[in-house]
Design an enzyme around this catalytic site. Structure first.
Site, PDB file in Angstrom:
ATOM      1  N   ASP A  63      -9.265   5.383  -2.953  1.00  0.00           N
ATOM      2  CA  ASP A  63      -9.196   4.294  -3.770  1.00  0.00           C
ATOM      3  C   ASP A  63      -7.924   4.059  -4.050  1.00  0.00           C
ATOM      4  O   ASP A  63      -7.235   4.556  -4.843  1.00  0.00           O
ATOM      5  CB  ASP A  63     -10.045   4.491  -4.964  1.00  0.00           C
ATOM      6  N   VAL A  64      -7.099   2.853  -4.021  1.00  0.00           N
ATOM      7  CA  VAL A  64      -5.617   2.693  -4.151  1.00  0.00           C
ATOM      8  C   VAL A  64      -5.413   2.517  -5.674  1.00  0.00           C
ATOM      9  O   VAL A  64      -4.277   2.418  -6.139  1.00  0.00           O
ATOM     10  CB  VAL A  64      -5.139   1.373  -3.240  1.00  0.00           C
ATOM     11  N   ASN A  90      -2.720  -3.172   2.675  1.00  0.00           N
ATOM     12  CA  ASN A  90      -3.443  -4.276   2.885  1.00  0.00           C
ATOM     13  C   ASN A  90      -4.518  -4.334   1.917  1.00  0.00           C
ATOM     14  O   ASN A  90      -5.500  -5.287   1.763  1.00  0.00           O
ATOM     15  CB  ASN A  90      -4.118  -4.564   4.355  1.00  0.00           C
ATOM     16  N   TYR A 155      -4.877 -13.178  -9.778  1.00  0.00           N
ATOM     17  CA  TYR A 155      -4.423 -13.043  -8.226  1.00  0.00           C
ATOM     18  C   TYR A 155      -3.231 -13.386  -7.851  1.00  0.00           C
ATOM     19  O   TYR A 155      -2.482 -12.503  -7.090  1.00  0.00           O
ATOM     20  CB  TYR A 155      -5.510 -13.853  -7.458  1.00  0.00           C
ATOM     21  N   LYS A 159      -0.131 -11.163  -6.647  1.00  0.00           N
ATOM     22  CA  LYS A 159       0.442 -11.422  -5.215  1.00  0.00           C
ATOM     23  C   LYS A 159       2.033 -11.838  -5.419  1.00  0.00           C
ATOM     24  O   LYS A 159       2.822 -11.683  -4.541  1.00  0.00           O
ATOM     25  CB  LYS A 159      -0.242 -12.456  -4.529  1.00  0.00           C
TER      26      LYS A 159
END
Length: 250
Positions: A63-64, A90, A155, A159
């Protein structure tokens, strides 16, 4: 083969862009660690691919959003395969809601996975790559890493952070022989879009001058280029794979 004998890690590897990237790397001669949540289909998929590609695919769950799990992932990869030549950062989640309805918990979860998670994986990989004096990291950013869009505050923040963090890491580690780049996919036909109704899907298609959504393998091909020696003079870049989405915007 373009990645013969390379050792590659792909997070979020059990579906969509990640799975397509795992398959392309295996086809090009790499040994691949597919990582995803323990609850994903990753272990079963990796076993199938391992049998098909002469024992070159290994699943390691992580789990990142957990530093402990990410560090364990990279350490196990190094123990099992001996080195870390390339990483595709990713793993990610989506999020769509008016900003006034986004809770602190919602915002933090998206940043923890889409931004801080990318940093955790990069940091752990860089510690290994520094000792090798070589390596290539590719971070999955987005068209929304350079443009805003309504109802995507968390989001787009994440990003946008990935894009600028990529540039910083590229500058910091260029002298070590390590390249760091990002990919900016447009809207790609992956499981993340399955919940959208047809009207919204058609709207998204219309935003791309090529007149369709992207395919996972098209992003995988861009990753394959950036992680390979063919991109040996490319670092700090944000390669758009967006069907022309950003071409008419400034």
């Amino acid at each position: 083969m373009r990645l013969q004998d390379k050792k590659i890690l792909i997070t979020g590897g059990a579906s969509g862009i990640g799975l397509a990237s795992v398959e392309r790397c295996l086809e090009e001669g790499a040994s691949v660690v597919m990582s995803d949540l323990a609850t994903s289909k990753g272990e079963a998929l990796a076993k199938e691919l391992d049998a098909k590609h002469s024992g070159r695919c290994l699943f390691i769950p992580a789990d990142v959003s957990s530093t402990t799990e990410v560090d364990a992932l990279l350490n196990k990869m190094q123990q099992e395969l001996g080195r870390v030549d390339g990483v595709f950062n990713n793993a990610g989640i989506g999020g769509l809601a008016p900003s006034t309805e986004v809770t602190d918990e919602d915002f933090d979860k998206i940043l923890q996975i889409n931004l801080t998670g990318v940093f955790r994986v990069a940091r752990a990989a860089l510690k290994i790559m520094e000792k090798q004096d070589s390596g290539s990291i590719v971070n999955c950013a987005s068209i929304l890493g350079v443009f805003g869009q309504s109802q995507t505050a968390a989001y787009t923040a994440a990003k946008g952070g990935v894009v600028n963090m990529t540039r910083t890491l590229a500058l910091e580690y260029a002298s070590k022989g390590i390249r760091v780049n990002a990919i900016g996919p447009g809207y790609i036909d992956t499981p993340l879009l399955e919940a959208l109704d047809d009207e919204l899907k058609q709207f998204l298609i219309g935003m791309h001058p090529l007149g369709r959504l992207g395919r996972s393998e098209e992003v995988a091909n861009a990753f394959l280029f950036l992680v390979s020696d063919e991109a040996s003079f490319v670092t700090g870049a944000h390669l758009m794979v967006d069907g022309g989405f950003t071409a008419g915007k400034s």
